[in-house]
Design an enzyme around this catalytic site. Structure first.
Site, PDB file in Angstrom:
ATOM      1  N   ILE A  55       2.665  -7.694  -4.634  1.00  0.00           N
ATOM      2  CA  ILE A  55       2.319  -7.150  -3.315  1.00  0.00           C
ATOM      3  C   ILE A  55       0.863  -7.431  -2.999  1.00  0.00           C
ATOM      4  O   ILE A  55       0.251  -6.769  -2.156  1.00  0.00           O
ATOM      5  CB  ILE A  55       2.639  -5.638  -3.241  1.00  0.00           C
ATOM      6  CG1 ILE A  55       1.867  -4.852  -4.305  1.00  0.00           C
ATOM      7  CG2 ILE A  55       4.121  -5.406  -3.403  1.00  0.00           C
ATOM      8  CD1 ILE A  55       2.029  -3.333  -4.170  1.00  0.00           C
ATOM      9  N   GLY A  56       0.299  -8.408  -3.717  1.00  0.00           N
ATOM     10  CA  GLY A  56      -1.094  -8.768  -3.497  1.00  0.00           C
ATOM     11  C   GLY A  56      -1.986  -8.389  -4.662  1.00  0.00           C
ATOM     12  O   GLY A  56      -3.184  -8.676  -4.653  1.00  0.00           O
ATOM     13  N   PHE A 100       0.819  -1.226   0.000  1.00  0.00           N
ATOM     14  CA  PHE A 100       0.000   0.000   0.000  1.00  0.00           C
ATOM     15  C   PHE A 100       0.845   1.266   0.000  1.00  0.00           C
ATOM     16  O   PHE A 100       0.378   2.331   0.371  1.00  0.00           O
ATOM     17  CB  PHE A 100      -0.968  -0.008   1.199  1.00  0.00           C
ATOM     18  CG  PHE A 100      -1.690  -1.310   1.374  1.00  0.00           C
ATOM     19  CD1 PHE A 100      -2.550  -1.777   0.383  1.00  0.00           C
ATOM     20  CD2 PHE A 100      -1.493  -2.090   2.496  1.00  0.00           C
ATOM     21  CE1 PHE A 100      -3.207  -2.983   0.530  1.00  0.00           C
ATOM     22  CE2 PHE A 100      -2.147  -3.315   2.640  1.00  0.00           C
ATOM     23  CZ  PHE A 100      -3.001  -3.761   1.664  1.00  0.00           C
ATOM     24  N   ILE A 150      -8.102  -3.504 -19.659  1.00  0.00           N
ATOM     25  CA  ILE A 150      -8.049  -4.247 -18.403  1.00  0.00           C
ATOM     26  C   ILE A 150      -7.507  -5.637 -18.722  1.00  0.00           C
ATOM     27  O   ILE A 150      -8.119  -6.396 -19.474  1.00  0.00           O
ATOM     28  CB  ILE A 150      -9.450  -4.351 -17.765  1.00  0.00           C
ATOM     29  CG1 ILE A 150     -10.009  -2.947 -17.464  1.00  0.00           C
ATOM     30  CG2 ILE A 150      -9.403  -5.204 -16.503  1.00  0.00           C
ATOM     31  CD1 ILE A 150      -9.206  -2.120 -16.484  1.00  0.00           C
ATOM     32  N   GLU A 161      -4.673   2.246  -7.494  1.00  0.00           N
ATOM     33  CA  GLU A 161      -4.952   3.270  -6.475  1.00  0.00           C
ATOM     34  C   GLU A 161      -6.267   4.004  -6.663  1.00  0.00           C
ATOM     35  O   GLU A 161      -6.818   4.562  -5.714  1.00  0.00           O
ATOM     36  CB  GLU A 161      -3.767   4.241  -6.419  1.00  0.00           C
ATOM     37  CG  GLU A 161      -2.536   3.520  -5.890  1.00  0.00           C
ATOM     38  CD  GLU A 161      -1.237   4.265  -6.083  1.00  0.00           C
ATOM     39  OE1 GLU A 161      -0.876   5.014  -5.181  1.00  0.00           O
ATOM     40  OE2 GLU A 161      -0.561   4.070  -7.112  1.00  0.00           O
ATOM     41  N   GLN A 170      -9.061  -5.112  -7.052  1.00  0.00           N
ATOM     42  CA  GLN A 170      -8.362  -3.848  -6.811  1.00  0.00           C
ATOM     43  C   GLN A 170      -9.354  -2.708  -6.596  1.00  0.00           C
ATOM     44  O   GLN A 170      -9.230  -1.914  -5.667  1.00  0.00           O
ATOM     45  CB  GLN A 170      -7.471  -3.490  -8.002  1.00  0.00           C
ATOM     46  CG  GLN A 170      -6.114  -4.150  -7.998  1.00  0.00           C
ATOM     47  CD  GLN A 170      -5.314  -3.843  -6.764  1.00  0.00           C
ATOM     48  OE1 GLN A 170      -5.168  -2.690  -6.367  1.00  0.00           O
ATOM     49  NE2 GLN A 170      -4.805  -4.865  -6.122  1.00  0.00           N
ATOM     50  N   PRO A 190      -9.767  -8.905 -15.620  1.00  0.00           N
ATOM     51  CA  PRO A 190     -10.912  -8.288 -14.947  1.00  0.00           C
ATOM     52  C   PRO A 190     -11.158  -8.843 -13.545  1.00  0.00           C
ATOM     53  O   PRO A 190     -11.685  -8.126 -12.683  1.00  0.00           O
ATOM     54  CB  PRO A 190     -12.092  -8.631 -15.866  1.00  0.00           C
ATOM     55  CG  PRO A 190     -11.487  -8.937 -17.190  1.00  0.00           C
ATOM     56  CD  PRO A 190     -10.121  -9.494 -16.917  1.00  0.00           C
TER      57      PRO A 190
HETATM   58 MO1  MOS Z   1       1.407   3.272  -4.125  1.00  0.00          MO
HETATM   59  S1  MOS Z   1       1.014   4.349  -2.411  1.00  0.00           S
HETATM   60  O1  MOS Z   1       2.249   4.465  -5.011  1.00  0.00           O
HETATM   61  O2  MOS Z   1       2.371   1.999  -3.483  1.00  0.00           O
END
Ligand code: MOS
Length: 758
Positions: free
Chosen positions: A468-469, A242, A649, A725, A658, A652
């Site tokens: 990272i997931g 994150f 995408i 994000e 996400q 999907p």
């Molecule tokens: Mo994201 S906060 O740029 O890992």
């Protein structure tokens, strides 16, 4: 044939696919960095400061050293000279740790105890007595002793100015002038901030969860004065990042020094509460927004000034005015941001670092203006929608904002909304509908990869990428399978090791765009080799044909009219073993030496907000229903609808997760999360996940996600905008706007809790 957005009928791009690493993760076979086996490791435990500002006069270590199994205790007095100070998330100076006797913030690492067992290290750590010379700390904005610093445009941030916003605001027939605040927040990924260091002669291997394999490698090499080739980082999986695992922190170099001193591998698994101060966080922000508009709703002036907290030595900031100045057509724009230095640890990246805190005030202000004008909030966005960047006049690479609003509004049932605040009720519950714009810049960096293909139709791609997931392994397999005409299962993906070709850190939602475009380029190189060999061969069905007309599909080389040669035949013409290519991709607009910078662990990014050719953002619209109890003021959010348009995408299924995860975090951010600070001592109070409020299942109701189709021919060759994000960005304001609609109370400070409405 591929269409311009990179999709092909029968191809894998755009088809939902379960994670190729899913089984390994749920069966415990996936190796997270602290799980990596090491021979005879010693254990480290951190001693952190109990004051936020001052100096260390001395330490009494006798009782700690007497604990059986203790091997070493590192502090500034015995190792201070061995490590160069770390860099902050912005690459500039940050707080130091064991380099000096200075204490910059509460919870700073002041000693590292190393012992034969975790328990012995912990016991000894609690027996270290630190003698402090304490000074009164400044905790946050209104604390005495903080220092404000106005920021100037640099490589990553700008403060757009256009026309005369002050004069236009003064003359505007309708004005909105308001101040907003967002709180400190911490990422709290499930996996802690672990580090394991192993020396083999001059070579150092670091097992540490990271969003930047090569960035960590380069940072530690610099701190310890090592040759880059002698540092290897390994992070095959990270248990959530994150942003919190995006920049190097000071702990890593000290664990390396500890391992060198005790001549054994050293493993650190810090505690949850230590993670609040030895890593980064989202800093609290303040905002002043002024909107001037015609009665028709057309914006005449936008002014956005922001303030952000940072540590004493670091000017780290997120400066989201780069984004907010580009949301709506407006002839007069003024933006400004200041950092306010306090006695705190240095903040850092956290999901949509600039956009989450800065879009909150803008999108609340737009809702307030709509109410003032008596215009529907969606229509106010439509009146000010634009296909031209209002700051510098460039076209957007694509902008489907209103399509997102229309799709989400229909699904949400916005038409049922009575615009009068406080007018919708269900028994004892006041019902509110709110919406807001979401967005995220579409960034892409240079990347490198190695790809091989065998006559048996097995491909292997290797790159120092990051899982990272998000589903990064699967992403690579899908693209390679699509481009080489294989099944997804035929592609082996190796990542998470700095011995592999470098890619940018997984941040700024660049990963999908950066790594898929290099993978596609590598596949094209292999296709080209196979096609060339086929047309140049004396015999074979494609002898003398145009190599550009030969494609790879369904384990065959396919020519015009559907003529096919089996892959085994085509590959065997070049090798009976494997064809291998190493490819670098430098996106348009970046300097030619951008690939070289990757090998130095540096990020050179083409940033969507400030490209020369186009302005590239993904857009979305987020809607939420809140219910506020008439008597208790309890706030619930039973349903939300989010629509996003983000180009191609790839998967999907992963994209849905996400988007949905981001939207849930947005509700959490609006109604639950805040790190509380004891202002007298500048210390985080709720530094655990019992007291740091996050939503549980009962707090989250229906979470709809809509994919709005979008083909972007300009953003990058595969048409991919990042989606990591954007899911969180609009939800804070959507919730605040819904609370206003339910109650008539405008809360301009997050999180919104019962006590704000009583
Ligand atoms: Mo994201 S906060 O740029 O890992």
């Amino acid at each position: 044939m591929a269409d311009d957005a990179g999709r092909r009928p029968g191809g894998h791009i755009g088809q939902p696919h379960v994670r190729i690493d899913g089984r390994a993760k749920v069966t415990g076979q996936a190796r997270y960095p602290a799980d990596e086996p090491t021979t005879n490791p010693a254990w480290a435990y951190l001693v952190i400061s109990a004051i936020a500002r001052g100096r260390i006069r001395g330490m009494q270590l006798e009782a700690a050293r007497a604990v059986p199994g203790v091997l070493d205790i590192l502090n500034h007095a015995n190792v201070g000279q061995e490590v160069k100070s770390p860099m902050g998330p912005d690459g500039k100076p940050t707080t130091t740790t064991l380099e000096s006797d200075r204490v910059w913030h509460d919870g700073q690492i002041v000693a590292v105890v190393v012992a034969d067992s975790f328990e012995a290290a912990r016991e000894a750590a609690y027996k270290v007595v630190v003698d402090y010379e304490a000074e009164t700390p400044s905790a946050t904005f209104d604390s005495p002793g903080v220092q404000a610093e106005a920021l100037k445009t640099d490589a990553t941030h700008s403060y757009p100015l256009k026309g005369d916003a002050a004069a236009a605001f003064a003359a505007a027939p309708v004005k909105l002038d308001a101040r907003y605040e967002t709180p400190t927040q911490h990422h709290n990924p499930l996996e802690l901030f672990t580090t394991t260091c192993v020396w083999d002669g001059p070579k150092l291997t670091i097992y540490e969860p990271t969003q930047s394999m090569w960035g960590l490698k380069a940072a530690v090499a610099r701190q310890l004065g090592l040759d880059l080739v002698n540092v290897r980082t390994v992070s095959r999986f990270a248990g959530g990042g994150f942003g919190g695992k995006g920049a190097p922190t000071s702990r890593t170099a000290w664990i390396a020094v500890a391992a060198r001193r005790v001549k054994r591998p050293v493993k650190l698994v810090p505690t949850r509460d230590q993670g609040f101060t030895i890593a980064t966080y989202r800093a609290e922000t303040q905002h002043h927004i002024q909107l001037g508009a015609e009665r028709s709703g057309r914006l005449l002036a936008l002014s956005h000034e922001g303030w952000e907290i940072s540590s004493r030595p670091s000017s780290y900031n997120v400066s989201g005015t780069t984004t907010t100045a580009r949301m709506y057509a407006c002839p007069n724009i003024a933006t400004k941001v200041s950092v306010v230095h306090a006695d705190r640890n240095t903040p850092g990246f956290m999901r949509a670092p600039p956009d989450t805190p800065y879009m909150f005030p803008l999108e609340c202000a737009m809702d307030e203006l709509a109410h003032e004008l008596g215009i529907d909030p969606i229509e106010l966005r439509r009146i000010n929608d634009t296909q031209t960047d209002p700051v510098d006049g460039k076209p957007y690479s694509s902008r489907s904002l209103m399509k997102c609003f229309d799709a989400a509004a229909a699904k949400f049932g916005w038409a049922r909304r009575n615009p009068q605040p406080g007018s919708m009720r269900d028994g004892d519950w006041l019902v509110g509908y709110g919406c807001a714009t979401s967005c995220y810049p579409s960034n892409i960096g240079p990347a490198t990869a190695r790809l091989s293909l065998t006559p048996q139709g097995k491909a292997a791609i290797q790159l120092a990428g990051h899982e990272i997931g998000t589903g990064a392994y699967t992403l690579m397999a899908i693209v390679v399978a699509d481009r080489l005409g294989l099944a997804v299962e035929d592609v082996q993906v190796t990542m998470g090791d700095s011995d592999l070709p470098p890619v940018p850190g997984a941040g700024g939602s660049n990963n999908a765009a950066s790594t898929t475009n290099v993978a596609a380029k590598a596949c094209e190189e292999i296709r080209h080799k196979l096609a060339l060999a086929a047309v140049q061969a004396g015999a074979g069905i494609f002898a003398g044909a145009d190599p550009a007309g030969l494609k790879l599909a369904d384990r065959a080389l396919v020519g015009p009219g559907g003529r096919r040669e089996p892959l085994a035949t085509a590959v065997s013409r070049i090798s009976s073993g494997a064809i291998e290519v190493h490819v670098e991709n430098v996106p348009q607009g970046l300097a030619p030496d951008a690939a070289a910078a990757l090998y130095q662990g540096k990020m050179s990014m083409s940033r969507g907000a400030e490209r020369k050719d186009v302005t590239a953002f993904a857009f979305g619209a987020q809607f939420v229903e809140v219910r506020v109890h008439r008597r208790t003021c309890e706030i619930r959010a039973p349903r939300a609808v989010s629509a996003f348009a983000a180009g191609t995408i790839v998967n999907p299924l992963a994209a849905h997760s996400q988007y949905q995860g981001g939207a849930i975090w947005g509700i959490s951010s609006a109604l639950h999360e805040a790190t509380e600070i004891d202002r007298r001592v500048a210390r985080y109070v709720n530094d655990n996940i019992a007291d740091y409020l996050i939503p549980v299942n009962a707090d989250i109701g229906e979470m709809d996600v809509i994919f709005v189709p979008e083909e972007d021919h300009r953003v990058n060759p595969l048409g991919i905008k990042g989606i990591g994000e954007i899911g969180i960005v609009g939800m804070n304001a959507a919730v605040a706007n819904a609370v206003f609609h339910a109650t008539g109370r405008r809360i301009r400070k997050l999180p919104i809790r019962i006590e704000d409405l009583l």
